[in-house]
Design a protein around this motif. Structure first.
Motif, PDB file in Angstrom:
ATOM      1  N   ILE A 163       0.927  -1.193   0.059  1.00  0.00           N
ATOM      2  CA  ILE A 163      -0.056  -0.088  -0.189  1.00  0.00           C
ATOM      3  C   ILE A 163       0.824   1.390   0.143  1.00  0.00           C
ATOM      4  CG2 ILE A 163      -1.613   1.307   1.281  1.00  0.00           C
ATOM      5  CD1 ILE A 163      -2.763  -1.135   2.234  1.00  0.00           C
ATOM      6  N   GLY A 164       1.969   1.238   0.785  1.00  0.00           N
ATOM      7  CA  GLY A 164       2.880   2.398   0.777  1.00  0.00           C
ATOM      8  C   GLY A 164       3.395   2.636  -0.450  1.00  0.00           C
ATOM      9  N   LEU A 165       4.028   1.565  -0.998  1.00  0.00           N
ATOM     10  CA  LEU A 165       4.658   1.749  -2.208  1.00  0.00           C
ATOM     11  C   LEU A 165       3.846   2.024  -3.391  1.00  0.00           C
ATOM     12  CD1 LEU A 165       7.126   1.125  -4.032  1.00  0.00           C
ATOM     13  CD2 LEU A 165       6.362  -1.230  -4.300  1.00  0.00           C
ATOM     14  N   ILE A 166       2.277   1.676  -3.386  1.00  0.00           N
ATOM     15  CA  ILE A 166       1.613   2.003  -4.449  1.00  0.00           C
ATOM     16  C   ILE A 166       1.127   3.475  -4.193  1.00  0.00           C
ATOM     17  CG2 ILE A 166      -1.011   1.962  -5.270  1.00  0.00           C
ATOM     18  CD1 ILE A 166      -0.646  -1.158  -4.515  1.00  0.00           C
ATOM     19  N   LEU A 167       0.931   3.902  -2.838  1.00  0.00           N
ATOM     20  CA  LEU A 167       0.877   5.408  -2.653  1.00  0.00           C
ATOM     21  C   LEU A 167       1.892   6.364  -3.092  1.00  0.00           C
ATOM     22  CD1 LEU A 167      -1.561   6.951  -1.405  1.00  0.00           C
ATOM     23  CD2 LEU A 167      -0.465   6.803   0.929  1.00  0.00           C
ATOM     24  N   ALA A 168       2.851   5.874  -2.855  1.00  0.00           N
ATOM     25  CA  ALA A 168       4.228   6.571  -3.467  1.00  0.00           C
ATOM     26  C   ALA A 168       4.008   6.773  -4.878  1.00  0.00           C
ATOM     27  CB  ALA A 168       5.455   5.927  -2.640  1.00  0.00           C
ATOM     28  N   VAL A 169       3.959   5.515  -5.504  1.00  0.00           N
ATOM     29  CA  VAL A 169       3.916   5.835  -7.075  1.00  0.00           C
ATOM     30  C   VAL A 169       2.858   6.478  -7.401  1.00  0.00           C
ATOM     31  CG1 VAL A 169       3.486   4.491  -9.040  1.00  0.00           C
ATOM     32  CG2 VAL A 169       5.138   3.498  -7.249  1.00  0.00           C
ATOM     33  N   VAL A 170       1.551   6.458  -6.857  1.00  0.00           N
ATOM     34  CA  VAL A 170       0.599   7.426  -7.293  1.00  0.00           C
ATOM     35  C   VAL A 170       0.905   8.734  -7.163  1.00  0.00           C
ATOM     36  CG1 VAL A 170      -1.924   8.024  -6.844  1.00  0.00           C
ATOM     37  CG2 VAL A 170      -1.204   5.578  -7.161  1.00  0.00           C
ATOM     38  N   SER A 173       1.992  10.849   4.515  1.00  0.00           N
ATOM     39  CA  SER A 173       1.170   9.652   4.432  1.00  0.00           C
ATOM     40  C   SER A 173       1.709   8.555   4.234  1.00  0.00           C
ATOM     41  CB  SER A 173      -0.051   9.998   3.518  1.00  0.00           C
ATOM     42  OG  SER A 173      -0.823  11.218   4.016  1.00  0.00           O
ATOM     43  N   VAL A 174       2.848   8.360   3.259  1.00  0.00           N
ATOM     44  CA  VAL A 174       3.284   7.202   2.774  1.00  0.00           C
ATOM     45  C   VAL A 174       4.242   6.728   3.908  1.00  0.00           C
ATOM     46  CG1 VAL A 174       5.103   6.333   1.201  1.00  0.00           C
ATOM     47  CG2 VAL A 174       3.380   7.632   0.193  1.00  0.00           C
ATOM     48  N   LEU A 175       4.926   7.631   4.692  1.00  0.00           N
ATOM     49  CA  LEU A 175       5.821   7.197   5.517  1.00  0.00           C
ATOM     50  C   LEU A 175       5.162   6.751   6.778  1.00  0.00           C
ATOM     51  CD1 LEU A 175       8.297  10.304   5.574  1.00  0.00           C
ATOM     52  CD2 LEU A 175       8.679   7.825   5.136  1.00  0.00           C
ATOM     53  N   VAL A 176       3.697   7.084   7.208  1.00  0.00           N
ATOM     54  CA  VAL A 176       3.032   6.818   8.146  1.00  0.00           C
ATOM     55  C   VAL A 176       2.609   5.366   7.839  1.00  0.00           C
ATOM     56  CG1 VAL A 176       0.757   6.883   9.072  1.00  0.00           C
ATOM     57  CG2 VAL A 176       1.969   8.888   9.149  1.00  0.00           C
ATOM     58  N   ALA A 178       3.350  -0.464   8.985  1.00  0.00           N
ATOM     59  CA  ALA A 178       3.973  -1.735   8.555  1.00  0.00           C
ATOM     60  C   ALA A 178       4.896  -2.336   9.668  1.00  0.00           C
ATOM     61  CB  ALA A 178       4.357  -1.871   7.130  1.00  0.00           C
ATOM     62  N   GLU A 179       5.831  -1.406   9.865  1.00  0.00           N
ATOM     63  CA  GLU A 179       6.641  -2.007  11.151  1.00  0.00           C
ATOM     64  C   GLU A 179       6.208  -2.273  12.409  1.00  0.00           C
ATOM     65  OE1 GLU A 179       9.882  -2.957  10.319  1.00  0.00           O
ATOM     66  OE2 GLU A 179       8.995  -2.504   8.337  1.00  0.00           O
ATOM     67  N   VAL A 180       5.189  -1.630  12.556  1.00  0.00           N
ATOM     68  CA  VAL A 180       4.272  -1.906  13.941  1.00  0.00           C
ATOM     69  C   VAL A 180       3.717  -3.344  13.919  1.00  0.00           C
ATOM     70  CG1 VAL A 180       2.405  -1.195  15.335  1.00  0.00           C
ATOM     71  CG2 VAL A 180       3.954   0.482  14.579  1.00  0.00           C
ATOM     72  N   PHE A 181       3.156  -3.548  12.765  1.00  0.00           N
ATOM     73  CA  PHE A 181       2.245  -4.887  12.347  1.00  0.00           C
ATOM     74  C   PHE A 181       3.466  -5.927  12.350  1.00  0.00           C
ATOM     75  CE2 PHE A 181      -1.423  -2.645  11.977  1.00  0.00           C
ATOM     76  CZ  PHE A 181      -2.463  -3.723  11.782  1.00  0.00           C
ATOM     77  N   ARG A 182       4.819  -5.632  11.666  1.00  0.00           N
ATOM     78  CA  ARG A 182       5.887  -6.494  11.796  1.00  0.00           C
ATOM     79  C   ARG A 182       6.394  -7.059  13.351  1.00  0.00           C
ATOM     80  NH1 ARG A 182      11.183  -6.942  12.192  1.00  0.00           N
ATOM     81  NH2 ARG A 182      11.282  -4.453  12.163  1.00  0.00           N
ATOM     82  N   GLU A 183       6.463  -6.098  14.074  1.00  0.00           N
ATOM     83  CA  GLU A 183       6.633  -6.061  15.424  1.00  0.00           C
ATOM     84  C   GLU A 183       5.625  -6.835  16.184  1.00  0.00           C
ATOM     85  OE1 GLU A 183       9.309  -6.214  18.812  1.00  0.00           O
ATOM     86  OE2 GLU A 183       9.617  -5.824  16.690  1.00  0.00           O
ATOM     87  N   GLY A 184       4.463  -6.582  15.959  1.00  0.00           N
ATOM     88  CA  GLY A 184       3.393  -7.324  16.487  1.00  0.00           C
ATOM     89  C   GLY A 184       3.308  -8.665  16.105  1.00  0.00           C
ATOM     90  N   ALA A 185       3.487  -9.002  14.802  1.00  0.00           N
ATOM     91  CA  ALA A 185       3.362 -10.511  14.314  1.00  0.00           C
ATOM     92  C   ALA A 185       4.681 -11.227  15.127  1.00  0.00           C
ATOM     93  CB  ALA A 185       3.666 -10.528  12.687  1.00  0.00           C
ATOM     94  N   ARG A 186       5.766 -10.571  15.308  1.00  0.00           N
ATOM     95  CA  ARG A 186       7.014 -11.251  15.693  1.00  0.00           C
ATOM     96  C   ARG A 186       6.782 -11.506  17.352  1.00  0.00           C
ATOM     97  NH1 ARG A 186      10.734 -10.293  19.114  1.00  0.00           N
ATOM     98  NH2 ARG A 186      10.324  -8.085  19.640  1.00  0.00           N
ATOM     99  N   LEU A 187       6.216 -10.420  18.053  1.00  0.00           N
ATOM    100  CA  LEU A 187       5.737 -10.887  19.358  1.00  0.00           C
ATOM    101  C   LEU A 187       4.483 -12.016  19.465  1.00  0.00           C
ATOM    102  CD1 LEU A 187       5.466  -7.081  20.916  1.00  0.00           C
ATOM    103  CD2 LEU A 187       7.249  -8.882  21.523  1.00  0.00           C
TER     104      LEU A 187
END
Length: 177
Positions: free
Chosen positions: A111-118, A152-155, A160-169
């Motif tokens: 989503i972040g990548l697509i938003l950046a491209v758009v 917005s792209v950075l957010v 995504a990193e918050v979700f990655r950390e949540g998945a790791r935990l």
């Protein structure tokens, strides 16, 4: 009202995303059909007015201009169609009450990548239109016009990193006896 799980706010938002997705499919499909049809329709004596407020510039509507405009609009809506597709999948996991899945990390990054491209595409196309199609009528966008979209792209990438950390935990807690 609960925020996650069946019958939650997430499930209501999932329904809204489903409706928006169907509408976006219809709009994108219609634009794609118009783009294909514009290859064959005659454009004799058709003009387009380009304006940025009160003043405008009238010019003949050429086939390349029409194809470029409809193509850019189709690409814009296609990008948001992809974003809605990934959001629906994320909200499906929220509705199930299991948001911290590795797939959601990948989806948020996409989503972040697509938003950046758009965002970049819109900025470039508006600059081209201002410089080539309507010089003096439209002002090209400046770097300051990118602040909110880039933020917005950075957010999205941070989420995504918050979700990655949540998945790791979550994975660690599943291994704990």
């Amino acid at each position: 009202m609960r925020t996650l799980g069946p019958g939650s706010i997430a499930s209501v938002l999932k329904i809204a995303l489903d409706v928006a997705y169907v509408v976006m499919i219809l709009v994108t499909g219609l634009l794609l059909l118009l783009w294909v049809a514009s290859i064959f329709i005659p454009l004799d004596n058709l003009n387009v007015t380009v304006s940025d407020g009160a003043d405008g510039r009238e010019m003949p509507l050429s086939r390349p201009l029409l194809l470029f405009g409809l193509g850019a609009l189709t690409a814009y809506f296609s990008g948001f169609l992809l974003i809605l597709r990934y959001l629906r999948k994320i909200f499906r996991t929220l509705t199930l009450g299991d948001p911290f899945q590795p797939d959601n990390v990948r989806r948020l990054r996409q989503i972040g990548l697509i938003l950046a491209v758009v965002t970049g595409g819109v900025w470039i196309v508006q600059g081209l239109v201002a410089a080539r199609l309507a010089p003096g009528v439209m002002e090209p966008q400046g770097i300051s016009d990118l602040l909110t979209p880039v933020f917005s792209v950075l957010v999205v990438f941070v989420l995504a990193e918050v979700f990655r950390e949540g998945a790791r935990l979550r994975r660690e807690s599943e291994l704990t006896i």
